[in-house]
Enzyme design. Structure first.
Site, PDB file in Angstrom:
ATOM      1  N   ALA A 115       0.827  -1.208   0.000  1.00  0.00           N
ATOM      2  CA  ALA A 115       0.000   0.000   0.000  1.00  0.00           C
ATOM      3  C   ALA A 115       0.860   1.257   0.000  1.00  0.00           C
ATOM      4  CB  ALA A 115      -0.929  -0.007   1.226  1.00  0.00           C
ATOM      5  N   VAL A 154       2.349   1.885  -3.429  1.00  0.00           N
ATOM      6  CA  VAL A 154       1.345   2.520  -4.292  1.00  0.00           C
ATOM      7  C   VAL A 154       1.203   3.993  -3.919  1.00  0.00           C
ATOM      8  CG1 VAL A 154      -1.106   2.577  -4.910  1.00  0.00           C
ATOM      9  CG2 VAL A 154       0.082   0.384  -4.700  1.00  0.00           C
ATOM     10  N   HIS A 155       1.208   4.284  -2.630  1.00  0.00           N
ATOM     11  CA  HIS A 155       1.091   5.666  -2.146  1.00  0.00           C
ATOM     12  C   HIS A 155       2.249   6.530  -2.656  1.00  0.00           C
ATOM     13  CE1 HIS A 155       0.315   9.025   0.483  1.00  0.00           C
ATOM     14  NE2 HIS A 155       1.425   8.837   1.177  1.00  0.00           N
ATOM     15  N   ILE A 156       3.459   5.992  -2.575  1.00  0.00           N
ATOM     16  CA  ILE A 156       4.631   6.730  -3.055  1.00  0.00           C
ATOM     17  C   ILE A 156       4.555   6.934  -4.562  1.00  0.00           C
ATOM     18  CG2 ILE A 156       7.142   6.626  -3.341  1.00  0.00           C
ATOM     19  CD1 ILE A 156       7.241   5.084  -0.687  1.00  0.00           C
TER      20      ILE A 156
END
Length: 218
Positions: free
Chosen positions: A172, A175-177
């Site tokens: 997660a 994906v956030h980065i």
């Protein structure tokens, strides 16, 4: 939210994050990196060499749970402050349904979103679930203080839960980065605390209208 002055290139700015929110975010981010590295080191012998970053195996075992509790508390503060901005709404569910338009950057086809879009809100809830799972399972397997209170079957189950939650959280955050890099200006917002009017209008139009006190239909 208050407007700032203007950027050096003349763009009008809006405050998106306060200094306290940004500081807390980066504390959580640094703690996560430390936990991910130390957790991987303890997870498999092939990655045990990572314990050298923490002073060896014993120190890695000692530091990992304490850093974990610290990160949980910091994240809990941040999550509580952001709760009202992350309530899932109909427009967010519609945003999630239009994944192809999101990927192809067709923002003109997407519904107007508030401070956070559907993907960010989904990440928010995934992180909450993973954080709670990691804390509870971590307490069960914390050998120095708590593990002797639980039967071995519970400890084994908690170890699996801890590993799964850790893996999901790492994915997660990756994906956030990626999303932060992909949407130009997002990382700068968390560094400086401000975004331009154009950025806010393009990516979070309903939030921009709210900040500027404009009616949604205007």
């Amino acid at each position: 939210m208050k407007d700032r002055e203007t950027s050096p290139d003349g763009h009008r700015l809006i405050q998106r994050y306060t200094p306290g929110q940004r500081t807390n975010h980066w504390i959580v981010a640094i703690s996560f990196v430390l936990l991910a590295l130390s957790g991987l080191a303890l997870f498999h012998p092939a990655m045990f060499w990572l314990t050298n970053l923490f002073g060896g195996g014993p120190w890695t075992r000692i530091l990992h749970p304490f850093v974990g509790v610290f990160m949980f508390l910091c994240f809990a503060w941040f999550a509580a402050r952001m709760w009202r901005h992350n309530k899932m709404e109909a427009r967010d569910r519609e945003w999630l349904k239009r994944g192809r338009d999101v990927i192809t950057n067709r923002e003109d086809r997407l519904p107007e979103v508030g401070r956070y879009n559907g993907g960010q809100k989904l990440l928010y809830y995934v992180l909450i679930v993973c954080m709670i799972g990691l804390l509870l399972s971590g307490i069960v397997i914390w050998r120095q203080y708590f593990s002797f209170y639980f039967p071995i079957t519970v400890i084994r189950a908690a170890s699996v839960v801890h590993a799964v939650c850790g893996l999901v959280m790492i994915c997660a955050i990756v994906v956030h980065i990626y999303a932060g890099i992909w949407v130009k200006g997002s990382i700068g917002a968390m560094m400086r605390g401000t975004v331009t009017w154009g950025w806010a209008w393009k990516h979070h139009r309903a939030w921009f209208r709210e900040v500027r006190k404009e009616p949604l239909g205007k």
